[in-house]
Structures are given as structure tokens and as C-alpha cells.
Design a protein around this motif. Structure first.
Motif, PDB file in Angstrom:
ATOM      1  N   HIS A   1       2.973  24.249 -10.969  1.00 43.16           N
ATOM      2  CA  HIS A   1       2.435  24.705  -9.687  1.00 43.16           C
ATOM      3  C   HIS A   1       2.290  26.217  -9.666  1.00 43.16           C
ATOM      4  O   HIS A   1       3.128  26.957 -10.182  1.00 43.16           O
ATOM      5  N   VAL A   2       1.175  26.663  -9.074  1.00 46.80           N
ATOM      6  CA  VAL A   2       0.931  28.089  -8.883  1.00 46.80           C
ATOM      7  C   VAL A   2       0.773  28.354  -7.393  1.00 46.80           C
ATOM      8  O   VAL A   2      -0.089  27.753  -6.739  1.00 46.80           O
ATOM      9  N   PRO A   3       1.630  29.253  -6.823  1.00 49.35           N
ATOM     10  CA  PRO A   3       2.703  30.000  -7.476  1.00 49.35           C
ATOM     11  C   PRO A   3       3.883  29.092  -7.835  1.00 49.35           C
ATOM     12  O   PRO A   3       3.991  27.984  -7.314  1.00 49.35           O
ATOM     13  N   LYS A   4       4.747  29.593  -8.673  1.00 48.70           N
ATOM     14  CA  LYS A   4       5.881  28.799  -9.142  1.00 48.70           C
ATOM     15  C   LYS A   4       6.741  28.361  -7.968  1.00 48.70           C
ATOM     16  O   LYS A   4       7.040  29.139  -7.066  1.00 48.70           O
ATOM     17  N   LEU A   5       7.146  27.087  -7.997  1.00 46.67           N
ATOM     18  CA  LEU A   5       7.979  26.550  -6.919  1.00 46.67           C
ATOM     19  C   LEU A   5       9.442  26.928  -7.117  1.00 46.67           C
ATOM     20  O   LEU A   5       9.960  26.837  -8.233  1.00 46.67           O
ATOM     21  N   PRO A   6      10.133  27.315  -6.051  1.00 44.37           N
ATOM     22  CA  PRO A   6      11.587  27.507  -6.157  1.00 44.37           C
ATOM     23  C   PRO A   6      12.228  26.182  -6.562  1.00 44.37           C
ATOM     24  O   PRO A   6      11.714  25.107  -6.244  1.00 44.37           O
TER      25      PRO A   6
ATOM     26  N   LEU B   1       8.469  20.004   3.131  1.00 40.86           N
ATOM     27  CA  LEU B   1       7.282  19.771   2.312  1.00 40.86           C
ATOM     28  C   LEU B   1       6.023  19.772   3.176  1.00 40.86           C
ATOM     29  O   LEU B   1       6.079  19.497   4.381  1.00 40.86           O
ATOM     30  N   PRO B   2       4.860  20.070   2.573  1.00 39.57           N
ATOM     31  CA  PRO B   2       3.602  20.076   3.333  1.00 39.57           C
ATOM     32  C   PRO B   2       3.321  18.721   3.970  1.00 39.57           C
ATOM     33  O   PRO B   2       3.621  17.669   3.388  1.00 39.57           O
ATOM     34  N   ALA B   3       2.723  18.745   5.148  1.00 42.98           N
ATOM     35  CA  ALA B   3       2.454  17.514   5.896  1.00 42.98           C
ATOM     36  C   ALA B   3       1.559  16.561   5.117  1.00 42.98           C
ATOM     37  O   ALA B   3       1.707  15.342   5.230  1.00 42.98           O
TER      38      ALA B   3
ATOM     39  N   GLY C   1      -7.267  -0.708   3.709  1.00 44.34           N
ATOM     40  CA  GLY C   1      -6.618  -0.984   4.979  1.00 44.34           C
ATOM     41  C   GLY C   1      -6.661  -2.464   5.295  1.00 44.34           C
ATOM     42  O   GLY C   1      -7.175  -3.267   4.508  1.00 44.34           O
ATOM     43  N   PRO C   2      -6.159  -2.872   6.451  1.00 40.62           N
ATOM     44  CA  PRO C   2      -6.197  -4.282   6.841  1.00 40.62           C
ATOM     45  C   PRO C   2      -7.609  -4.807   7.039  1.00 40.62           C
ATOM     46  O   PRO C   2      -7.850  -6.015   6.955  1.00 40.62           O
ATOM     47  N   VAL C   3      -8.544  -3.908   7.316  1.00 39.41           N
ATOM     48  CA  VAL C   3      -9.976  -4.223   7.380  1.00 39.41           C
ATOM     49  C   VAL C   3     -10.710  -3.111   6.634  1.00 39.41           C
ATOM     50  O   VAL C   3     -10.212  -1.979   6.557  1.00 39.41           O
ATOM     51  N   PRO C   4     -11.895  -3.408   6.068  1.00 34.00           N
ATOM     52  CA  PRO C   4     -12.602  -2.398   5.270  1.00 34.00           C
ATOM     53  C   PRO C   4     -12.882  -1.098   6.011  1.00 34.00           C
ATOM     54  O   PRO C   4     -12.910  -0.029   5.399  1.00 34.00           O
ATOM     55  N   GLN C   5     -13.084  -1.179   7.322  1.00 36.12           N
ATOM     56  CA  GLN C   5     -13.382   0.032   8.093  1.00 36.12           C
ATOM     57  C   GLN C   5     -12.226   1.028   8.071  1.00 36.12           C
ATOM     58  O   GLN C   5     -12.416   2.214   8.359  1.00 36.12           O
ATOM     59  N   LEU C   6     -11.017   0.554   7.740  1.00 37.46           N
ATOM     60  CA  LEU C   6      -9.845   1.427   7.735  1.00 37.46           C
ATOM     61  C   LEU C   6      -9.404   1.802   6.331  1.00 37.46           C
ATOM     62  O   LEU C   6      -8.286   2.280   6.129  1.00 37.46           O
ATOM     63  N   ASP C   7     -10.284   1.609   5.346  1.00 40.56           N
ATOM     64  CA  ASP C   7     -10.007   2.090   3.998  1.00 40.56           C
ATOM     65  C   ASP C   7      -9.975   3.618   4.007  1.00 40.56           C
ATOM     66  O   ASP C   7     -10.585   4.267   4.876  1.00 40.56           O
ATOM     67  N   THR C   8      -9.299   4.203   3.032  1.00 39.59           N
ATOM     68  CA  THR C   8      -9.194   5.660   2.942  1.00 39.59           C
ATOM     69  C   THR C   8      -9.222   6.099   1.484  1.00 39.59           C
ATOM     70  O   THR C   8      -8.605   5.462   0.629  1.00 39.59           O
ATOM     71  N   VAL C   9      -9.930   7.182   1.214  1.00 42.64           N
ATOM     72  CA  VAL C   9      -9.923   7.808  -0.110  1.00 42.64           C
ATOM     73  C   VAL C   9      -9.068   9.063  -0.040  1.00 42.64           C
ATOM     74  O   VAL C   9      -9.188   9.847   0.905  1.00 42.64           O
ATOM     75  N   GLN C  10      -8.190   9.228  -1.027  1.00 48.25           N
ATOM     76  CA  GLN C  10      -7.371  10.436  -1.121  1.00 48.25           C
ATOM     77  C   GLN C  10      -7.726  11.176  -2.398  1.00 48.25           C
ATOM     78  O   GLN C  10      -7.773  10.584  -3.476  1.00 48.25           O
ATOM     79  N   LEU C  11      -8.010  12.471  -2.274  1.00 45.12           N
ATOM     80  CA  LEU C  11      -8.351  13.315  -3.413  1.00 45.12           C
ATOM     81  C   LEU C  11      -7.301  14.405  -3.577  1.00 45.12           C
ATOM     82  O   LEU C  11      -6.818  14.962  -2.593  1.00 45.12           O
ATOM     83  N   ASP C  12      -6.963  14.709  -4.818  1.00 42.00           N
ATOM     84  CA  ASP C  12      -6.080  15.844  -5.097  1.00 42.00           C
ATOM     85  C   ASP C  12      -6.921  17.102  -5.220  1.00 42.00           C
ATOM     86  O   ASP C  12      -7.943  17.113  -5.906  1.00 42.00           O
ATOM     87  N   THR C  13      -6.517  18.170  -4.544  1.00 42.55           N
ATOM     88  CA  THR C  13      -7.193  19.456  -4.656  1.00 42.55           C
ATOM     89  C   THR C  13      -6.154  20.543  -4.897  1.00 42.55           C
ATOM     90  O   THR C  13      -4.951  20.304  -4.796  1.00 42.55           O
ATOM     91  N   GLU C  14      -6.621  21.740  -5.195  1.00 44.68           N
ATOM     92  CA  GLU C  14      -5.700  22.857  -5.402  1.00 44.68           C
ATOM     93  C   GLU C  14      -4.949  23.219  -4.131  1.00 44.68           C
ATOM     94  O   GLU C  14      -3.917  23.874  -4.171  1.00 44.68           O
ATOM     95  N   HIS C  15      -5.477  22.784  -2.992  1.00 46.79           N
ATOM     96  CA  HIS C  15      -4.867  23.150  -1.707  1.00 46.79           C
ATOM     97  C   HIS C  15      -4.183  21.959  -1.044  1.00 46.79           C
ATOM     98  O   HIS C  15      -3.905  21.983   0.154  1.00 46.79           O
ATOM     99  N   GLY C  16      -3.909  20.914  -1.812  1.00 47.34           N
ATOM    100  CA  GLY C  16      -3.251  19.740  -1.257  1.00 47.34           C
ATOM    101  C   GLY C  16      -4.152  18.528  -1.333  1.00 47.34           C
ATOM    102  O   GLY C  16      -5.206  18.551  -1.973  1.00 47.34           O
ATOM    103  N   CYS C  17      -3.748  17.454  -0.681  1.00 48.95           N
ATOM    104  CA  CYS C  17      -4.560  16.239  -0.736  1.00 48.95           C
ATOM    105  C   CYS C  17      -5.545  16.207   0.427  1.00 48.95           C
ATOM    106  O   CYS C  17      -5.272  16.704   1.518  1.00 48.95           O
ATOM    107  N   GLU C  18      -6.702  15.617   0.152  1.00 48.45           N
ATOM    108  CA  GLU C  18      -7.760  15.500   1.150  1.00 48.45           C
ATOM    109  C   GLU C  18      -8.009  14.018   1.395  1.00 48.45           C
ATOM    110  O   GLU C  18      -8.114  13.235   0.453  1.00 48.45           O
ATOM    111  N   LEU C  19      -8.102  13.620   2.666  1.00 48.34           N
ATOM    112  CA  LEU C  19      -8.339  12.233   3.034  1.00 48.34           C
ATOM    113  C   LEU C  19      -9.758  12.068   3.561  1.00 48.34           C
ATOM    114  O   LEU C  19     -10.197  12.844   4.422  1.00 48.34           O
TER     115      LEU C  19
END
Length: 283
Positions: free
Chosen positions: A137-142, A95-97, A227-245
Motif C-alpha cells: 500500500h502507498v503510502p505505507k500502512l502503520p 478502516l475506510p467505510a 442480489g435476491p433479484v437481478p435488479q439488485l445485482d452489484t459490481v465492485q471494482l478495486d481502484t487506487e482510491h478504494g472500492c467502487e460500487l
């Protein structure tokens, strides 16, 4: 120890945070490397997540960079703990990283928030619903890859198990609840599952009805991992090319604000459960 050829998102994040500390101290990589007793290339590899460091080394870096935020230093040092093989590593060759990075992000999050407009939250999906989503999914997944992706998504829900489940809040637009992925039977089971999960103390589900009118953002799926402190919070977005952090401070502020506004439009948890129940009755 040879450099890592493919550091994980968490390893890259640690390196990026060390780079931020150096830059806030006003030090060039050349000066910092000299002070720390390493080559500039080694420092660059550390800041890129390609070379590991110990917790004590992180504390040494923080001292040279004049950082006095003990909570942040402790959190960064904790990120260096020898990486054990985790359950998601069994998917690493198939699977993609970025899908595995998301599983790792959720595993280490202290709390998670999400806003959803067109799909139901992955962490609340049933197997049948998740499988149907991946069939689009496009293209269709095996067939084997489809099943691997479905399996990974369901196993991510392990964060809700055990004595210390991760606090989770999902704000879902009515549009996502009305989508009949897989037909009425699959949708009915999926919505029933969401209502059942929302009864747990650590899971909050709120609905934004069509009647709420306008809402902030573009309808994009957003996951906010604390995260354990606010500075280590992360946003994850879904895109057509995978997730973006995303982790830049301005980005975190903007997404927190947008999610707070979206949450402000939502029904209460109890009213949301009844709202979902009424949709189930129409299926």
C-alpha cells in the motif's frame, strides 16, 4: 429518528432503488411527497439513504409508484429489516467505510463471481498472502492498520462457512498465479490453499492461461455480487482510491458480458486445479 450522518452502501442502495421507482412512475419528488404524506426534504433523505423506512413503508411507496414486481418489492422490503450490529462493525472506526461496505455486500449476496488478472481473489487469500498485499500500500500502512485490513479480509471468508455457503466462482489469469508475493514459500501455500478451496462444491476456480491470448476488459479486478433479484445485482471494482460500487443496468450488462467472455477462455475446473498444481511444483 434523526437522519443518518453516514449511511452504508446498502442503505444508500435502498434509497436509490426507491428513487428509480418514483422516476419510472414519472413523478417529481414534490408530487410524490404530497401523495405519500411526507415533506419533500424527508423524501429526499429517504432516497439518499439518510433516513430509514419500514418494509410496510416501502410497499406503500411501490403501490403509489405503480410497481407490480412482487419479487423486487419483497427484496426491497427485506432491506429495511432493522440493521443489527455485524462483525464488520468492529472495524468501523479504524478502516475506510468502503471496505466495510464490501463485507456487507458479500454477506448479503446470493452468489458471487470474480475475475482476477494481477492478484488472487481476496476471498481465497491466506493470511500471509493478504498481509503481503497490504504491505504494498502507498503510502505505507502503520503496522496496526495493516493487521486490521488483513483481519477484515480473512473474516470476509465467513460467507463460505455454515450450512448455506455462498456460491462463488473465481476466474483467475495465469499472470496472477505466477506473481510471487511474499516469495516462493508464501506463494506455494497460497496456491495450495486455492486448490484445496476449489474442491468444495460451492467454490469454482477456473484459470485463463497465457496461451488463451487476448482477453476482454483492462485487467481490472471485478467482483459481481448477485442480489435476491437481478435488479439488485452489484459490481465492485478495486481502484487506487478504494472500492467502487456500480449498479446501473447498462453497467451490470456490460460487466456480465465481459465476465462471461473471460470465463469462456478459462480451463475447466479440473484442468485448472492441475494447472495450478504444476505451478506449485515449480516453486
Amino acid at each position: 429518528m434523526p437522519p443518518r450522518s453516514a449511511p452504508t452502501a446498502r442503505q444508500r442502495r435502498l434509497g436509490a432503488e426507491l428513487r428509480k421507482l418514483r422516476e419510472r412512475a414519472g413523478l417529481t419528488s414534490v408530487v410524490a411527497a404530497t401523495q405519500l404524506g411526507v415533506t419533500q426534504s424527508r423524501l429526499s433523505a429517504i432516497e439518499g439513504g439518510r433516513y430509514g423506512v419500514s418494509g410496510e413503508r416501502v410497499r406503500t411507496f411501490a403501490l403509489h409508484y405503480g410497481c407490480s414486481d412482487e419479487a423486487l418489492i419483497d427484496a426491497l422490503a427485506a432491506m429495511t429489516v432493522g440493521r443489527q450490529r455485524r462483525w464488520w462493525d468492529e472495524y468501523r472506526d479504524v478502516l475506510p467505510a468502503d471496505m466495510l461496505d464490501l463485507a456487507e455486500l458479500e454477506h448479503h449476496a446470493t452468489a458471487i463471481r470474480t475475475t482476477q488478472v494481477s492478484h488472487l481473489p481476496g476471498l481465497l487469500q491466506t493470511i500471509d498472502y493478504a498481509r503481503c498485499i497490504f504491505r504494498q500500500h502507498v503510502p505505507k500502512l502503520p503496522a496496526p492498520l495493516l493487521e486490521y485490513r488483513t483481519s477484515l479480509r480473512i473474516k470476509r471468508q465467513q460467507i463460505f462457512l455454515g450450512p448455506h455457503p455462498t456460491p462463488y466462482q473465481a476466474v483467475i489469469h495465469e499472470a496472477a498465479l505466477r506473481m510471487r508475493f511474499g516469495g516462493a514459500k508464501v506463494t506455494r501455500a497460497q496456491l495450495t490453499h486455492i486448490n484445496e478451496m476449489s474442491e468444495h462444491d460451492h467454490i469454482t476456480v477456473r484459470v485463463v492461461p497465457f496461451a488463451a491470448g487476448d482477453f476482454p476488459g483492462s485487467g481490472q479486478t471485478v467482483l459481481y455480487a448477485e442480489g435476491p433479484v437481478p435488479q439488485l445485482d452489484t459490481v465492485q471494482l478495486d481502484t487506487e482510491h478504494g472500492c467502487e460500487l456500480l449498479d446501473a443496468e447498462a453497467e451490470l450488462v456490460n460487466y456480465r458480458t465481459s465476465m462471461d467472455r473471460f470465463n469462456g477462455l478459462a480451463l475447466s475446473p479440473a484442468d485448472s486445479r492441475e494447472f495450478v498444481h504444476q505451478i506449485i511444483k515449480t516453486l
